[in-house]
Design a protein around this motif. Structure first.
Motif, PDB file in Angstrom:
ATOM      1  N   CYS A  48      -5.629  35.368 -24.429  1.00  0.00           N
ATOM      2  CA  CYS A  48      -5.250  36.788 -24.358  1.00  0.00           C
ATOM      3  C   CYS A  48      -5.942  37.510 -25.513  1.00  0.00           C
ATOM      4  O   CYS A  48      -6.095  36.965 -26.604  1.00  0.00           O
ATOM      5  CB  CYS A  48      -3.731  36.929 -24.482  1.00  0.00           C
ATOM      6  SG  CYS A  48      -3.169  38.641 -24.583  1.00  0.00           S
ATOM      7  N   TRP A  88      -4.821  39.692 -27.340  1.00  0.00           N
ATOM      8  CA  TRP A  88      -3.921  39.889 -28.486  1.00  0.00           C
ATOM      9  C   TRP A  88      -3.632  38.589 -29.226  1.00  0.00           C
ATOM     10  O   TRP A  88      -2.989  38.611 -30.278  1.00  0.00           O
ATOM     11  CB  TRP A  88      -2.590  40.487 -28.002  1.00  0.00           C
ATOM     12  CG  TRP A  88      -2.764  41.815 -27.363  1.00  0.00           C
ATOM     13  CD1 TRP A  88      -2.939  42.060 -26.025  1.00  0.00           C
ATOM     14  CD2 TRP A  88      -2.839  43.077 -28.012  1.00  0.00           C
ATOM     15  NE1 TRP A  88      -3.102  43.398 -25.813  1.00  0.00           N
ATOM     16  CE2 TRP A  88      -3.040  44.053 -27.022  1.00  0.00           C
ATOM     17  CE3 TRP A  88      -2.739  43.494 -29.343  1.00  0.00           C
ATOM     18  CZ2 TRP A  88      -3.148  45.390 -27.306  1.00  0.00           C
ATOM     19  CZ3 TRP A  88      -2.841  44.832 -29.632  1.00  0.00           C
ATOM     20  CH2 TRP A  88      -3.046  45.767 -28.609  1.00  0.00           C
ATOM     21  N   TYR A  89      -4.080  37.477 -28.671  1.00  0.00           N
ATOM     22  CA  TYR A  89      -3.748  36.159 -29.234  1.00  0.00           C
ATOM     23  C   TYR A  89      -4.972  35.478 -29.842  1.00  0.00           C
ATOM     24  O   TYR A  89      -4.904  34.937 -30.949  1.00  0.00           O
ATOM     25  CB  TYR A  89      -3.154  35.308 -28.097  1.00  0.00           C
ATOM     26  CG  TYR A  89      -2.916  33.854 -28.421  1.00  0.00           C
ATOM     27  CD1 TYR A  89      -1.875  33.466 -29.259  1.00  0.00           C
ATOM     28  CD2 TYR A  89      -3.710  32.860 -27.852  1.00  0.00           C
ATOM     29  CE1 TYR A  89      -1.646  32.121 -29.534  1.00  0.00           C
ATOM     30  CE2 TYR A  89      -3.484  31.522 -28.117  1.00  0.00           C
ATOM     31  CZ  TYR A  89      -2.445  31.155 -28.962  1.00  0.00           C
ATOM     32  OH  TYR A  89      -2.225  29.837 -29.227  1.00  0.00           O
ATOM     33  N   CYS A 111       2.549  38.606 -31.713  1.00  0.00           N
ATOM     34  CA  CYS A 111       3.092  38.746 -30.352  1.00  0.00           C
ATOM     35  C   CYS A 111       3.905  37.519 -30.000  1.00  0.00           C
ATOM     36  O   CYS A 111       3.873  36.513 -30.706  1.00  0.00           O
ATOM     37  CB  CYS A 111       1.977  38.985 -29.332  1.00  0.00           C
ATOM     38  SG  CYS A 111       1.150  37.471 -28.813  1.00  0.00           S
ATOM     39  N   LYS A 134       3.644  35.044 -28.089  1.00  0.00           N
ATOM     40  CA  LYS A 134       3.051  33.700 -27.983  1.00  0.00           C
ATOM     41  C   LYS A 134       2.923  33.028 -29.343  1.00  0.00           C
ATOM     42  O   LYS A 134       2.995  31.816 -29.453  1.00  0.00           O
ATOM     43  CB  LYS A 134       1.680  33.777 -27.268  1.00  0.00           C
ATOM     44  CG  LYS A 134       1.034  32.420 -26.993  1.00  0.00           C
ATOM     45  CD  LYS A 134      -0.020  32.535 -25.895  1.00  0.00           C
ATOM     46  CE  LYS A 134      -1.068  31.455 -25.935  1.00  0.00           C
ATOM     47  NZ  LYS A 134      -0.604  30.126 -25.543  1.00  0.00           N
ATOM     48  N   CYS A 184       5.514  41.466 -26.447  1.00  0.00           N
ATOM     49  CA  CYS A 184       4.281  41.231 -25.692  1.00  0.00           C
ATOM     50  C   CYS A 184       3.552  42.579 -25.613  1.00  0.00           C
ATOM     51  O   CYS A 184       4.108  43.558 -25.120  1.00  0.00           O
ATOM     52  CB  CYS A 184       4.610  40.706 -24.299  1.00  0.00           C
ATOM     53  SG  CYS A 184       3.140  40.625 -23.269  1.00  0.00           S
ATOM     54  N   HIS A 185       2.328  42.629 -26.092  1.00  0.00           N
ATOM     55  CA  HIS A 185       1.566  43.891 -26.063  1.00  0.00           C
ATOM     56  C   HIS A 185       1.042  44.197 -24.656  1.00  0.00           C
ATOM     57  O   HIS A 185       0.699  45.330 -24.352  1.00  0.00           O
ATOM     58  CB  HIS A 185       0.380  43.825 -27.034  1.00  0.00           C
ATOM     59  CG  HIS A 185       0.798  43.533 -28.442  1.00  0.00           C
ATOM     60  ND1 HIS A 185       1.430  44.462 -29.237  1.00  0.00           N
ATOM     61  CD2 HIS A 185       0.707  42.409 -29.192  1.00  0.00           C
ATOM     62  CE1 HIS A 185       1.689  43.928 -30.413  1.00  0.00           C
ATOM     63  NE2 HIS A 185       1.264  42.678 -30.417  1.00  0.00           N
ATOM     64  N   VAL A 186       0.972  43.162 -23.826  1.00  0.00           N
ATOM     65  CA  VAL A 186       0.448  43.335 -22.464  1.00  0.00           C
ATOM     66  C   VAL A 186       1.538  43.899 -21.544  1.00  0.00           C
ATOM     67  O   VAL A 186       1.275  44.787 -20.743  1.00  0.00           O
ATOM     68  CB  VAL A 186      -0.085  41.980 -21.937  1.00  0.00           C
ATOM     69  CG1 VAL A 186      -0.348  42.020 -20.445  1.00  0.00           C
ATOM     70  CG2 VAL A 186      -1.355  41.592 -22.696  1.00  0.00           C
ATOM     71  N   CYS A 237       5.053  35.578 -21.292  1.00  0.00           N
ATOM     72  CA  CYS A 237       3.666  35.659 -21.757  1.00  0.00           C
ATOM     73  C   CYS A 237       2.710  35.517 -20.576  1.00  0.00           C
ATOM     74  O   CYS A 237       2.768  34.534 -19.831  1.00  0.00           O
ATOM     75  CB  CYS A 237       3.412  34.555 -22.780  1.00  0.00           C
ATOM     76  SG  CYS A 237       1.671  34.397 -23.212  1.00  0.00           S
ATOM     77  N   TRP A 238       1.819  36.497 -20.432  1.00  0.00           N
ATOM     78  CA  TRP A 238       0.869  36.533 -19.318  1.00  0.00           C
ATOM     79  C   TRP A 238      -0.504  35.994 -19.688  1.00  0.00           C
ATOM     80  O   TRP A 238      -1.458  36.148 -18.910  1.00  0.00           O
ATOM     81  CB  TRP A 238       0.711  37.973 -18.824  1.00  0.00           C
ATOM     82  CG  TRP A 238       1.942  38.506 -18.175  1.00  0.00           C
ATOM     83  CD1 TRP A 238       2.942  39.220 -18.784  1.00  0.00           C
ATOM     84  CD2 TRP A 238       2.333  38.351 -16.809  1.00  0.00           C
ATOM     85  NE1 TRP A 238       3.922  39.522 -17.876  1.00  0.00           N
ATOM     86  CE2 TRP A 238       3.572  39.003 -16.649  1.00  0.00           C
ATOM     87  CE3 TRP A 238       1.755  37.716 -15.705  1.00  0.00           C
ATOM     88  CZ2 TRP A 238       4.241  39.039 -15.436  1.00  0.00           C
ATOM     89  CZ3 TRP A 238       2.426  37.759 -14.489  1.00  0.00           C
ATOM     90  CH2 TRP A 238       3.642  38.410 -14.376  1.00  0.00           C
ATOM     91  N   ALA A 239      -0.650  35.404 -20.871  1.00  0.00           N
ATOM     92  CA  ALA A 239      -1.971  34.905 -21.300  1.00  0.00           C
ATOM     93  C   ALA A 239      -2.577  34.080 -20.172  1.00  0.00           C
ATOM     94  O   ALA A 239      -1.883  33.293 -19.516  1.00  0.00           O
ATOM     95  CB  ALA A 239      -1.820  34.070 -22.561  1.00  0.00           C
ATOM     96  N   THR A 273      -5.058  41.191 -20.210  1.00  0.00           N
ATOM     97  CA  THR A 273      -5.197  40.224 -21.309  1.00  0.00           C
ATOM     98  C   THR A 273      -6.636  40.136 -21.797  1.00  0.00           C
ATOM     99  O   THR A 273      -6.939  39.365 -22.704  1.00  0.00           O
ATOM    100  CB  THR A 273      -4.744  38.820 -20.838  1.00  0.00           C
ATOM    101  OG1 THR A 273      -5.456  38.511 -19.635  1.00  0.00           O
ATOM    102  CG2 THR A 273      -3.262  38.755 -20.582  1.00  0.00           C
TER     103      THR A 273
HETATM  104  S1  SF4 Z   1       0.394  38.144 -22.816  1.00  0.00           S
HETATM  105 FE1  SF4 Z   1       1.706  39.101 -24.379  1.00  0.00          FE
HETATM  106  S2  SF4 Z   1       2.808  37.415 -25.365  1.00  0.00           S
HETATM  107 FE2  SF4 Z   1       1.100  36.529 -24.217  1.00  0.00          FE
HETATM  108  S3  SF4 Z   1      -0.537  36.348 -25.712  1.00  0.00           S
HETATM  109 FE3  SF4 Z   1      -0.830  38.323 -24.691  1.00  0.00          FE
HETATM  110  S4  SF4 Z   1       0.292  39.817 -25.938  1.00  0.00           S
HETATM  111 FE4  SF4 Z   1       0.944  37.771 -26.553  1.00  0.00          FE
END
Ligand code: SF4
Ligand SMILES: Cc1cc2nc3c(=O)[nH]c(=O)nc-3n(C[C@H](O)[C@H](O)[C@H](O)COP(=O)(O)OP(=O)(O)OC[C@H]3O[C@@H](n4cnc5c(N)ncnc54)[C@H](O)[C@@H]3O)c2cc1C
Length: 326
Positions: free
Chosen positions: A122, A124-125, A138, A140, A146-148, A155-157, A301
């Protein structure tokens, strides 16, 4: 400056010694080729006390024939798999997917086991500690939002490995070693639709072999992948298809799997149900495309757009089915 966290390296000589280490040390990470793990260690996504370097275990390398399946050792490199004439002939979908992972230097280092166990990705990860800290982390790792999908607790990674969808279309299983002994698990039951949990593997377990049934040998196969830089990038949408037609031109077998558009690679079994026993028509292609597009649930993501990734899934399914079944 981005530095490695401190850890101790354990180098077992065989699987039983590896399992002893796994039983003894709780905060441990397995290292195979290191092409994913080392980046994640540097980004402080993992801070293990021990790293179990399994590269020296000879038994975990190479391709062997057994009674009803072929076994690929977890340390077999992606280069070896993509260039092996035997794999190219009997499991072309796997050779093609392995040959499209990253670029040549990473395929020389990267192993099939490490590729299957790739962490989910992701925007953000997969960033440095400082970058993540500036955004308040976030769910994860280290944070609680969760920023997504703000407000959610999921978690949608995206799972972004290339060989897993190919292996799913071949009905592969994996052999796992742990302190209690060995077990075999169908690959379709290994993955979990959750960007944090990712798969069913306990911290005291390692994958030792990938088993592919002989019944899947000889299927035609295609693997198609959308990525930003064709020379090196992870998939943003990927489709693996294996199948064959009978003498009359009817679909005898077909299996379609998607990657990079959900937190786990996924088989679209509805396409199998729709096509087996029939001749491929434009109408059936369109229905299959819709089924695949419905299964793909890409989220924001990555920097690529969600509609485009779903669109590419449809394009690849259409191209792949026509290549194999027409
Ligand atoms: S989907 Fe959300 S929780 Fe998962 S890594 Fe991305 S920002 Fe983080
Ligand atoms: C620039 C770049 C581009 C990349 N592009 C792609 C791409 O296009 N497609 C793609 O699929 N990947 C890509 N990758 C990711 C990675 O290089 C590959 O997935 C590679 O196959 C990982 O294998 P490895 O042996 O290096 O794994 P490692 O980094 O050693 O391990 C990866 C993960 O698997 C675990 N693991 C490894 N072996 C085992 C085992 N036997 N049992 C249990 N757990 C295990 C490790 O603990 C770790 O969490 C890319 C990486 C980089 C740096």
């Amino acid at each position: 400056m981005i530095t490695m966290p401190q850890f101790r390296v354990l180098q077992p000589e065989n699987v039983s010694q590896a399992v002893e280490f796994l039983a003894k040390h709780k905060n441990l990470r397995v290292l195979a080729g290191g092409s994913d793990l080392v980046v994640n260690l540097r980004n402080k996504l993992f801070t293990p006390e021990y790293v179990l370097d399994i590269k020296g275990i000879k038994d975990l390398q190479g391709i062997k024939e057994n009674q009803d399946h072929f076994s690929i050792g977890t340390l077999t490199t992606l280069t070896e798999i993509s260039q092996n004439p035997f794999i190219k002939e009997i499991y072309p979908v796997l050779a093609k997917a392995a040959g499209l992972v990253a670029g040549p230097n990473i395929r020389n280092m990267g192993t099939i086991g490490g590729n299957i166990c790739l962490d989910t990705r992701c925007y953000w990860y997969n960033q440095s500690y400082f970058w993540r800290k500036s955004c308040n982390f976030c769910l994860k790792k280290d944070g609680d939002i969760c920023h997504v999908a703000p407000g959610g607790k999921y978690c949608w990674a995206a799972y972004s490995g290339d060989t897993a969808p190919a292996l799913l279309t071949l009905d592969a299983s994996i052999k796992i070693a742990n302190p209690k002994g060995e077990k075999t698990l169908a690959l379709k039951d290994f993955f979990v639709m959750d960007g944090i949990k990712k798969y069913n593997l306990e911290s005291n377990e390692i994958i030792t072999e990938i088993l592919i049934p002989k019944a899947s040998a000889g299927l035609q196969g295609v693997y198609k992948k959308f990525r930003i830089r064709d020379s090196v990038d992870y998939p943003l949408a990927g489709v693996a298809i294996a199948g064959k037609v009978d003498k009359e031109g009817n679909c005898q077998k077909i299996s379609v799997a998607l990657t990079a558009v959900n937190p786990a690679p996924v088989l679209v079994t509805e396409i199998t149900d729709l096509l087996v026993g029939k001749k491929l028509t434009d109408d059936l292609v369109e229905k299959s495309v819709e089924l695949a597009r419905k299964t793909a649930k890409p989220m924001k993501t990555t920097l690529s757009t969600m509609p485009y990734r779903r669109h590419m899934i449809g394009v690849f399914v259409k191209q792949g089915l026509e290549e194999i079944l027409k």
